[in-house]
Design an enzyme around this catalytic site. Structure first.
Site, PDB file in Angstrom:
ATOM      1  N   CYS A  75       0.821  -1.211   0.000  1.00  0.00           N
ATOM      2  CA  CYS A  75       0.000   0.000   0.000  1.00  0.00           C
ATOM      3  C   CYS A  75       0.858   1.266   0.000  1.00  0.00           C
ATOM      4  O   CYS A  75       1.995   1.269   0.499  1.00  0.00           O
ATOM      5  CB  CYS A  75      -0.910   0.010   1.228  1.00  0.00           C
ATOM      6  SG  CYS A  75      -2.359  -1.047   1.076  1.00  0.00           S
ATOM      7  N   ASN A  97      12.048  -6.350  -5.505  1.00  0.00           N
ATOM      8  CA  ASN A  97      11.486  -7.361  -4.611  1.00  0.00           C
ATOM      9  C   ASN A  97      12.380  -7.502  -3.375  1.00  0.00           C
ATOM     10  O   ASN A  97      13.597  -7.650  -3.494  1.00  0.00           O
ATOM     11  CB  ASN A  97      11.375  -8.701  -5.353  1.00  0.00           C
ATOM     12  CG  ASN A  97      10.503  -9.702  -4.624  1.00  0.00           C
ATOM     13  OD1 ASN A  97      10.557  -9.824  -3.406  1.00  0.00           O
ATOM     14  ND2 ASN A  97       9.692 -10.426  -5.378  1.00  0.00           N
ATOM     15  N   ASP A  98      11.763  -7.440  -2.202  1.00  0.00           N
ATOM     16  CA  ASP A  98      12.541  -7.535  -0.963  1.00  0.00           C
ATOM     17  C   ASP A  98      13.087  -8.944  -0.723  1.00  0.00           C
ATOM     18  O   ASP A  98      14.007  -9.126   0.081  1.00  0.00           O
ATOM     19  CB  ASP A  98      11.675  -7.106   0.226  1.00  0.00           C
ATOM     20  CG  ASP A  98      11.261  -5.642   0.140  1.00  0.00           C
ATOM     21  OD1 ASP A  98      12.027  -4.843  -0.432  1.00  0.00           O
ATOM     22  OD2 ASP A  98      10.164  -5.302   0.629  1.00  0.00           O
ATOM     23  N   ASN A 173       0.217 -13.514 -10.564  1.00  0.00           N
ATOM     24  CA  ASN A 173      -0.518 -14.580  -9.883  1.00  0.00           C
ATOM     25  C   ASN A 173      -1.684 -13.921  -9.160  1.00  0.00           C
ATOM     26  O   ASN A 173      -1.476 -13.177  -8.204  1.00  0.00           O
ATOM     27  CB  ASN A 173       0.361 -15.320  -8.878  1.00  0.00           C
ATOM     28  CG  ASN A 173       1.488 -16.072  -9.550  1.00  0.00           C
ATOM     29  OD1 ASN A 173       1.324 -16.608 -10.642  1.00  0.00           O
ATOM     30  ND2 ASN A 173       2.639 -16.109  -8.912  1.00  0.00           N
ATOM     31  N   HIS A 186      -1.182  -6.502  -8.174  1.00  0.00           N
ATOM     32  CA  HIS A 186       0.228  -6.352  -8.519  1.00  0.00           C
ATOM     33  C   HIS A 186       0.686  -7.514  -9.391  1.00  0.00           C
ATOM     34  O   HIS A 186      -0.004  -8.528  -9.524  1.00  0.00           O
ATOM     35  CB  HIS A 186       1.095  -6.304  -7.253  1.00  0.00           C
ATOM     36  CG  HIS A 186       1.196  -7.599  -6.520  1.00  0.00           C
ATOM     37  ND1 HIS A 186       0.160  -8.111  -5.755  1.00  0.00           N
ATOM     38  CD2 HIS A 186       2.205  -8.518  -6.434  1.00  0.00           C
ATOM     39  CE1 HIS A 186       0.524  -9.259  -5.223  1.00  0.00           C
ATOM     40  NE2 HIS A 186       1.765  -9.542  -5.629  1.00  0.00           N
ATOM     41  N   PHE A 335      -6.724 -29.743 -11.003  1.00  0.00           N
ATOM     42  CA  PHE A 335      -5.431 -30.050 -10.400  1.00  0.00           C
ATOM     43  C   PHE A 335      -4.523 -30.678 -11.452  1.00  0.00           C
ATOM     44  O   PHE A 335      -4.924 -31.601 -12.161  1.00  0.00           O
ATOM     45  CB  PHE A 335      -5.597 -31.019  -9.223  1.00  0.00           C
ATOM     46  CG  PHE A 335      -6.213 -30.400  -8.003  1.00  0.00           C
ATOM     47  CD1 PHE A 335      -5.426 -29.730  -7.078  1.00  0.00           C
ATOM     48  CD2 PHE A 335      -7.579 -30.476  -7.789  1.00  0.00           C
ATOM     49  CE1 PHE A 335      -5.991 -29.156  -5.947  1.00  0.00           C
ATOM     50  CE2 PHE A 335      -8.155 -29.903  -6.662  1.00  0.00           C
ATOM     51  CZ  PHE A 335      -7.355 -29.238  -5.739  1.00  0.00           C
ATOM     52  N   MET A 336      -3.304 -30.175 -11.551  1.00  0.00           N
ATOM     53  CA  MET A 336      -2.299 -30.774 -12.427  1.00  0.00           C
ATOM     54  C   MET A 336      -1.457 -31.734 -11.589  1.00  0.00           C
ATOM     55  O   MET A 336      -0.391 -31.379 -11.083  1.00  0.00           O
ATOM     56  CB  MET A 336      -1.435 -29.691 -13.069  1.00  0.00           C
ATOM     57  CG  MET A 336      -2.152 -28.859 -14.101  1.00  0.00           C
ATOM     58  SD  MET A 336      -2.508 -29.803 -15.599  1.00  0.00           S
ATOM     59  CE  MET A 336      -3.165 -28.490 -16.646  1.00  0.00           C
ATOM     60  N   TYR A 339      -1.417 -38.071 -13.450  1.00  0.00           N
ATOM     61  CA  TYR A 339      -1.128 -38.282 -14.868  1.00  0.00           C
ATOM     62  C   TYR A 339      -0.430 -37.069 -15.469  1.00  0.00           C
ATOM     63  O   TYR A 339       0.516 -37.205 -16.250  1.00  0.00           O
ATOM     64  CB  TYR A 339      -2.432 -38.574 -15.618  1.00  0.00           C
ATOM     65  CG  TYR A 339      -2.215 -38.971 -17.065  1.00  0.00           C
ATOM     66  CD1 TYR A 339      -1.959 -40.292 -17.407  1.00  0.00           C
ATOM     67  CD2 TYR A 339      -2.275 -38.022 -18.086  1.00  0.00           C
ATOM     68  CE1 TYR A 339      -1.756 -40.658 -18.728  1.00  0.00           C
ATOM     69  CE2 TYR A 339      -2.068 -38.379 -19.407  1.00  0.00           C
ATOM     70  CZ  TYR A 339      -1.808 -39.699 -19.725  1.00  0.00           C
ATOM     71  OH  TYR A 339      -1.597 -40.056 -21.034  1.00  0.00           O
ATOM     72  N   GLU A 340      -0.895 -35.871 -15.088  1.00  0.00           N
ATOM     73  CA  GLU A 340      -0.293 -34.651 -15.639  1.00  0.00           C
ATOM     74  C   GLU A 340       1.173 -34.515 -15.247  1.00  0.00           C
ATOM     75  O   GLU A 340       1.990 -34.036 -16.032  1.00  0.00           O
ATOM     76  CB  GLU A 340      -1.069 -33.410 -15.176  1.00  0.00           C
ATOM     77  CG  GLU A 340      -2.440 -33.249 -15.807  1.00  0.00           C
ATOM     78  CD  GLU A 340      -3.538 -33.945 -15.030  1.00  0.00           C
ATOM     79  OE1 GLU A 340      -4.719 -33.709 -15.325  1.00  0.00           O
ATOM     80  OE2 GLU A 340      -3.211 -34.735 -14.120  1.00  0.00           O
TER      81      GLU A 340
END
Length: 379
Positions: A75, A97-98, A173, A186, A335-336, A339-340
């Site tokens: 913030c 990035n810290d 993300n 962000h 979900f990967m 099998y994935e």
């Protein structure tokens, strides 16, 4: 030998293949699809969508996010972990990035003493970019001019870090489901001294296609998708959004410029305006799908930069990948695993079904009241 030049067994096999093709329906029958951009295959099993879901259900996220939290390190005016105080920014804000995964002055490992135990130098920088001073907004709830400021910041940081590093990875993300630990809007920017694995695969695939066919892979792919239409989600004067033929995530999309563009800084002002607009529409559709703040990981891929930026990278086409995990509802995700992880990617919903659902969704956010919806629709 028969007059046709084939023996009876070959004719029978050909006949069986024709019969199979005549009865095949992509929405009902499993098959595998090739991803020419990343040189991999995906198993499509659309019939599995008919099974009842008895797996994990994610908890609904009902927590209200405060517009400004002085304890939130993203913030304006907040104190970050390293003791620095954020400025009172009113647009985008970029900072180191810290807790970076890459540092510019890390020592290099020594030479390998065996081909099975190789290590190489990895240097770089990691930055965080806040999209907006408020914590209770996301990109689809921001205005088009505010998103345009994000686009400009993306282009600027690509140019700045790309002057030194061969790869600049911008990624977002969104949502706790995708590992985001802070609700403030962000993204992150990691610049590295090496080409990551996926970038290397896209480099090889695009270069090989251009050498063989004489034009960029994604330019031809865009033309084909515009002709076929079944996987298109949004189109505008300068951009298109589609669910790739080879999509692995349920509602995965690919965002592409219509013009041949290698990197973000090459976008014209008109293309940047249009990009901000189509991003808002896409992300609004995502939120409207299950009436939730739709989680995803996204990122931009463009031609390599650094000391080789001036080389011939005309086989590259700028693009953004969106990878959202939700499948059936706001609480049921893909979900990967299994099998994935051990064989190859697998999906239930076909890309065509996903595109159809996204196309049908409104471009006005579900959070808006009816009066606001009518105003936004007229505008």
């Amino acid at each position: 030998m028969s007059r046709s030049g084939t023996d009876p067994q070959q004719r029978q096999q050909a006949s069986e293949a024709d019969a199979a093709a005549a009865t095949f329906r992509a929405n009902d029958h499993q098959h595998i699809r090739y991803n020419p951009l990343q040189d991999e295959w995906v198993l499509v099993s659309a019939h599995r969508m008919k099974r009842p879901w008895q797996g994990q259900v994610e908890p609904q996220l009902l927590k209200t996010v405060p517009r400004h939290d002085p304890l939130n390190p993203l913030c304006p005016g907040a104190i970050r972990a390293n003791g620095e105080v954020n400025p009172q920014y009113d647009s985008t804000f970029l900072f180191d990035n810290d807790f970076p995964a890459l540092q510019p002055d890390a020592p290099s490992p020594g030479p390998s003493d065996h081909p099975l135990f190789q290590a190489k130098s990895a240097r770089g920088v990691c930055k965080v970019m806040c999209f907006h001073p408020w914590s209770d907004v996301t990109l689809p709830l921001m205005s088009v001019p505010e998103i345009r400021a994000v686009v400009d910041a993306w282009a600027s940081v690509t140019e700045e870090l790309g002057a030194q590093y061969p790869w600049v990875q911008i990624f977002e993300n969104k949502g706790a489901m995708m590992g985001c630990s802070n609700p403030h809007p962000h993204c992150q920017v990691w610049a590295s001294s090496f080409l990551p694995d996926i970038a290397q695969r896209e480099e090889r695939s695009q270069q090989a296609y251009k050498s063989q066919h004489g034009e960029p892979l994604l330019m031809e792919y865009s033309r084909q998708e515009l002709l076929r239409k079944e996987r298109l989600v949004l189109t505008s004067e300068h951009w298109l959004v589609l669910v790739p033929f080879w999509a692995t995530w349920p509602y995965q999309t690919l965002l592409l410029p219509r013009r041949h563009v290698r990197r973000l800084p090459e976008l014209t002002p008109a293309e940047r305006d249009d990009l901000a607009s189509i991003m808002k529409k896409l992300l609004t559709k995502y939120d409207n799908l299950f009436e939730t703040s739709f989680p995803y990981s996204m990122g931009w891929h463009g031609a390599p930069t650094g000391s080789e930026a001036g080389a011939n990278w005309n086989h590259w086409q700028l693009h953004a990948h969106y990878y959202p995990p939700l499948l059936r509802s706001a609480t049921v995700r893909k979900f990967m695993v299994g099998y994935e992880m051990l064989a190859q990617a697998q999906r239930d919903l076909t890309p065509e079904q996903a595109a159809e659902r996204l196309r049908a969704l409104p471009e006005v956010h579900y959070h808006l009241g009816q009066k606001d919806r009518e105003t936004a629709t007229i505008a």
